[in-house]
Design a protein around this motif. Structure first.
Motif, PDB file in Angstrom:
ATOM      1  N   GLN A  55       0.807  -1.222   0.000  1.00 41.19           N
ATOM      2  CA  GLN A  55       0.000   0.000   0.000  1.00 41.19           C
ATOM      3  C   GLN A  55       0.843   1.276   0.000  1.00 41.19           C
ATOM      4  OE1 GLN A  55      -2.714  -0.209   3.288  1.00 41.19           O
ATOM      5  NE2 GLN A  55      -3.829  -1.934   2.438  1.00 41.19           N
ATOM      6  N   SER A  56       2.088   1.179  -0.392  1.00 43.24           N
ATOM      7  CA  SER A  56       2.908   2.394  -0.414  1.00 43.24           C
ATOM      8  C   SER A  56       2.710   3.110  -1.735  1.00 43.24           C
ATOM      9  CB  SER A  56       4.382   2.053  -0.210  1.00 43.24           C
ATOM     10  OG  SER A  56       4.856   1.298  -1.299  1.00 43.24           O
ATOM     11  N   LYS A  57       2.769   4.430  -1.645  1.00 45.99           N
ATOM     12  CA  LYS A  57       2.646   5.250  -2.836  1.00 45.99           C
ATOM     13  C   LYS A  57       3.968   5.142  -3.588  1.00 45.99           C
ATOM     14  CE  LYS A  57       1.055   9.848  -4.029  1.00 45.99           C
ATOM     15  NZ  LYS A  57       0.798  11.173  -3.497  1.00 45.99           N
ATOM     16  N   ARG A  58       3.884   4.937  -4.885  1.00 43.45           N
ATOM     17  CA  ARG A  58       5.101   4.776  -5.688  1.00 43.45           C
ATOM     18  C   ARG A  58       5.732   6.135  -5.963  1.00 43.45           C
ATOM     19  NH1 ARG A  58       5.302   2.475 -10.425  1.00 43.45           N
ATOM     20  NH2 ARG A  58       7.513   2.324 -10.045  1.00 43.45           N
ATOM     21  N   ARG A  59       7.056   6.179  -5.970  1.00 44.59           N
ATOM     22  CA  ARG A  59       7.785   7.410  -6.287  1.00 44.59           C
ATOM     23  C   ARG A  59       7.809   7.586  -7.794  1.00 44.59           C
ATOM     24  NH1 ARG A  59      13.376   7.443  -3.062  1.00 44.59           N
ATOM     25  NH2 ARG A  59      13.798   5.885  -4.635  1.00 44.59           N
ATOM     26  N   THR A  60       7.673   8.793  -8.250  1.00 38.33           N
ATOM     27  CA  THR A  60       7.780   9.088  -9.678  1.00 38.33           C
ATOM     28  C   THR A  60       9.249   9.189 -10.045  1.00 38.33           C
ATOM     29  OG1 THR A  60       7.704  11.466  -9.325  1.00 38.33           O
ATOM     30  CG2 THR A  60       5.596  10.337  -9.674  1.00 38.33           C
ATOM     31  N   ALA A  61       9.541   9.241 -11.320  1.00 32.15           N
ATOM     32  CA  ALA A  61      10.935   9.335 -11.781  1.00 32.15           C
ATOM     33  C   ALA A  61      11.593  10.613 -11.256  1.00 32.15           C
ATOM     34  CB  ALA A  61      10.982   9.289 -13.298  1.00 32.15           C
ATOM     35  N   SER A  62      10.856  11.743 -11.226  1.00 31.84           N
ATOM     36  CA  SER A  62      11.441  12.999 -10.732  1.00 31.84           C
ATOM     37  C   SER A  62      11.697  12.923  -9.230  1.00 31.84           C
ATOM     38  CB  SER A  62      10.518  14.176 -11.064  1.00 31.84           C
ATOM     39  OG  SER A  62       9.264  14.002 -10.443  1.00 31.84           O
ATOM     40  N   ASP A  63      10.818  12.191  -8.491  1.00 27.88           N
ATOM     41  CA  ASP A  63      11.052  12.020  -7.044  1.00 27.88           C
ATOM     42  C   ASP A  63      12.324  11.210  -6.800  1.00 27.88           C
ATOM     43  OD1 ASP A  63       8.764  13.401  -6.422  1.00 27.88           O
ATOM     44  OD2 ASP A  63       7.536  11.617  -6.063  1.00 27.88           O
ATOM     45  N   ARG A  64      12.536  10.194  -7.632  1.00 22.43           N
ATOM     46  CA  ARG A  64      13.726   9.364  -7.449  1.00 22.43           C
ATOM     47  C   ARG A  64      15.000  10.173  -7.706  1.00 22.43           C
ATOM     48  NH1 ARG A  64      11.054   5.428 -10.799  1.00 22.43           N
ATOM     49  NH2 ARG A  64       9.691   4.277  -9.439  1.00 22.43           N
ATOM     50  N   LEU A  65      14.951  11.047  -8.716  1.00 26.39           N
ATOM     51  CA  LEU A  65      16.133  11.848  -9.035  1.00 26.39           C
ATOM     52  C   LEU A  65      16.422  12.878  -7.950  1.00 26.39           C
ATOM     53  CD1 LEU A  65      15.637  12.449 -12.866  1.00 26.39           C
ATOM     54  CD2 LEU A  65      17.284  10.928 -11.756  1.00 26.39           C
ATOM     55  N   SER A  66      15.361  13.467  -7.370  1.00 27.94           N
ATOM     56  CA  SER A  66      15.565  14.489  -6.341  1.00 27.94           C
ATOM     57  C   SER A  66      15.734  13.887  -4.955  1.00 27.94           C
ATOM     58  CB  SER A  66      14.391  15.477  -6.343  1.00 27.94           C
ATOM     59  OG  SER A  66      13.213  14.813  -5.941  1.00 27.94           O
ATOM     60  N   GLY A  67      15.514  12.564  -4.813  1.00 28.26           N
ATOM     61  CA  GLY A  67      15.710  11.915  -3.523  1.00 28.26           C
ATOM     62  C   GLY A  67      14.528  12.047  -2.598  1.00 28.26           C
ATOM     63  N   VAL A  68      13.365  12.505  -3.085  1.00 32.69           N
ATOM     64  CA  VAL A  68      12.191  12.644  -2.238  1.00 32.69           C
ATOM     65  C   VAL A  68      11.594  11.264  -2.018  1.00 32.69           C
ATOM     66  CG1 VAL A  68       9.883  13.649  -2.066  1.00 32.69           C
ATOM     67  CG2 VAL A  68      11.741  14.947  -3.109  1.00 32.69           C
ATOM     68  N   GLY A  69      11.310  10.907  -0.784  1.00 31.14           N
ATOM     69  CA  GLY A  69      10.712   9.610  -0.458  1.00 31.14           C
ATOM     70  C   GLY A  69       9.229   9.753  -0.171  1.00 31.14           C
ATOM     71  N   THR A  70       8.556   8.666  -0.221  1.00 26.48           N
ATOM     72  CA  THR A  70       7.131   8.650   0.126  1.00 26.48           C
ATOM     73  C   THR A  70       6.888   7.536   1.108  1.00 26.48           C
ATOM     74  OG1 THR A  70       6.591   7.173  -1.689  1.00 26.48           O
ATOM     75  CG2 THR A  70       6.394   9.532  -2.133  1.00 26.48           C
ATOM     76  N   GLY A  71       5.849   7.660   1.856  1.00 26.69           N
ATOM     77  CA  GLY A  71       5.473   6.628   2.821  1.00 26.69           C
ATOM     78  C   GLY A  71       4.275   5.863   2.326  1.00 26.69           C
ATOM     79  N   SER A  72       3.662   5.171   3.233  1.00 32.23           N
ATOM     80  CA  SER A  72       2.461   4.435   2.854  1.00 32.23           C
ATOM     81  C   SER A  72       1.280   5.390   2.847  1.00 32.23           C
ATOM     82  CB  SER A  72       2.204   3.283   3.849  1.00 32.23           C
ATOM     83  OG  SER A  72       1.860   3.808   5.098  1.00 32.23           O
ATOM     84  N   PHE A  73       0.149   4.929   2.351  1.00 29.07           N
ATOM     85  CA  PHE A  73      -1.035   5.766   2.313  1.00 29.07           C
ATOM     86  C   PHE A  73      -1.480   6.181   3.717  1.00 29.07           C
ATOM     87  CE2 PHE A  73      -2.203   4.048  -2.003  1.00 29.07           C
ATOM     88  CZ  PHE A  73      -2.008   5.254  -2.626  1.00 29.07           C
ATOM     89  N   ALA A  74      -1.150   5.410   4.698  1.00 33.53           N
ATOM     90  CA  ALA A  74      -1.548   5.757   6.065  1.00 33.53           C
ATOM     91  C   ALA A  74      -0.824   7.015   6.541  1.00 33.53           C
ATOM     92  CB  ALA A  74      -1.243   4.593   7.008  1.00 33.53           C
ATOM     93  N   ASP A  75       0.386   7.278   5.981  1.00 28.15           N
ATOM     94  CA  ASP A  75       1.156   8.444   6.394  1.00 28.15           C
ATOM     95  C   ASP A  75       0.750   9.705   5.649  1.00 28.15           C
ATOM     96  OD1 ASP A  75       2.559   6.752   8.001  1.00 28.15           O
ATOM     97  OD2 ASP A  75       4.178   6.430   6.533  1.00 28.15           O
ATOM     98  N   VAL A  76      -0.056   9.625   4.646  1.00 28.32           N
ATOM     99  CA  VAL A  76      -0.393  10.773   3.809  1.00 28.32           C
ATOM    100  C   VAL A  76      -1.662  11.413   4.321  1.00 28.32           C
ATOM    101  CG1 VAL A  76      -1.005  11.494   1.474  1.00 28.32           C
ATOM    102  CG2 VAL A  76       0.681   9.677   1.813  1.00 28.32           C
ATOM    103  N   ASP A  77      -1.648  12.756   4.440  1.00 30.33           N
ATOM    104  CA  ASP A  77      -2.853  13.502   4.820  1.00 30.33           C
ATOM    105  C   ASP A  77      -3.629  13.866   3.571  1.00 30.33           C
ATOM    106  OD1 ASP A  77      -2.972  13.627   7.512  1.00 30.33           O
ATOM    107  OD2 ASP A  77      -1.857  15.521   7.700  1.00 30.33           O
ATOM    108  N   PHE A  78      -4.902  13.522   3.560  1.00 27.11           N
ATOM    109  CA  PHE A  78      -5.763  13.902   2.437  1.00 27.11           C
ATOM    110  C   PHE A  78      -6.641  15.051   2.903  1.00 27.11           C
ATOM    111  CE2 PHE A  78      -4.881   9.421   1.485  1.00 27.11           C
ATOM    112  CZ  PHE A  78      -4.428   9.544   0.175  1.00 27.11           C
TER     113      PHE A  78
END
Length: 190
Positions: free
Chosen positions: A165-188
């Protein structure tokens, strides 16, 4: 000749046997018309038409047998039997080869096999592959990528991993080093 047969034809035993045989053949005739109708339903072969033709043939046989009633009821039962059995033979020659349910099941199985084959071949070269291949062993095209968190294979166009259930990183996120967590960590925010 009718003088010789008259005592036999008028005897009670002959009349009773003739009546039993005639009634038996009439019952078999009605059963054959019913079978014809039911089989035509199962094969989508115009059941009402075949049933009506069967009843008409039986009625014509009865009408044709009535002049012979002086020889006993057996002939009145035999003539519709033979007319309907002739119709059943014709029906068996022209009827569809398989039941409708069998045809639908066969079509469904073929569609399922086609879907399995589509999912088990490389979209570029058509080489057979397994569902967890990351690249095609033949043409090296990317089939799946590893999830950044659980490492299981996911399709490149998916936005989230269906396993962790983790949000996938986009190609630009991978290049800039930005990480993502699971959907539980994201505020909607709605």
């Amino acid at each position: 000749m009718s003088g010789l047969l008259a005592p036999i034809l008028s005897s009670g035993l002959f009349q009773a046997a003739s009546a039993i045989i005639g009634i038996m053949f009439l019952v078999i005739t009605i059963a054959m018309v019913y079978w014809l109708y039911r089989d035509a339903i199962k094969r989508s072969a115009g059941a009402i038409i075949w049933g009506a033709i069967g009843l008409v043939c039986a009625f014509i046989g009865i009408i044709a047998g009535l002049p012979f009633i002086k020889y006993g009821l057996a002939l009145v039962g035999l003539l519709p039997f033979f007319t309907v059995i002739s119709l059943v033979i014709i029906y068996m020659i022209v009827r569809p080869a398989e039941f409708t349910a069998d045809a639908q099941e066969r079509d469904l199985s073929l569609r399922l096999l086609d879907a399995e084959l589509e999912n088990k071949a490389c979209p570029k070269c058509g080489t057979g592959i397994d569902g967890d291949y990351l690249i095609c062993p033949e043409c090296l095209s990317e089939l799946r990528v590893k999830c950044d968190y659980c490492g299981r294979p996911v399709k490149p166009n998916w936005h989230a991993c269906p396993y962790c259930q983790s949000k996938r990183r986009t190609a630009s996120d991978r290049l800039s080093g930005v990480g993502t967590g699971s959907f539980a960590d994201v505020d909607f925010d709605f």
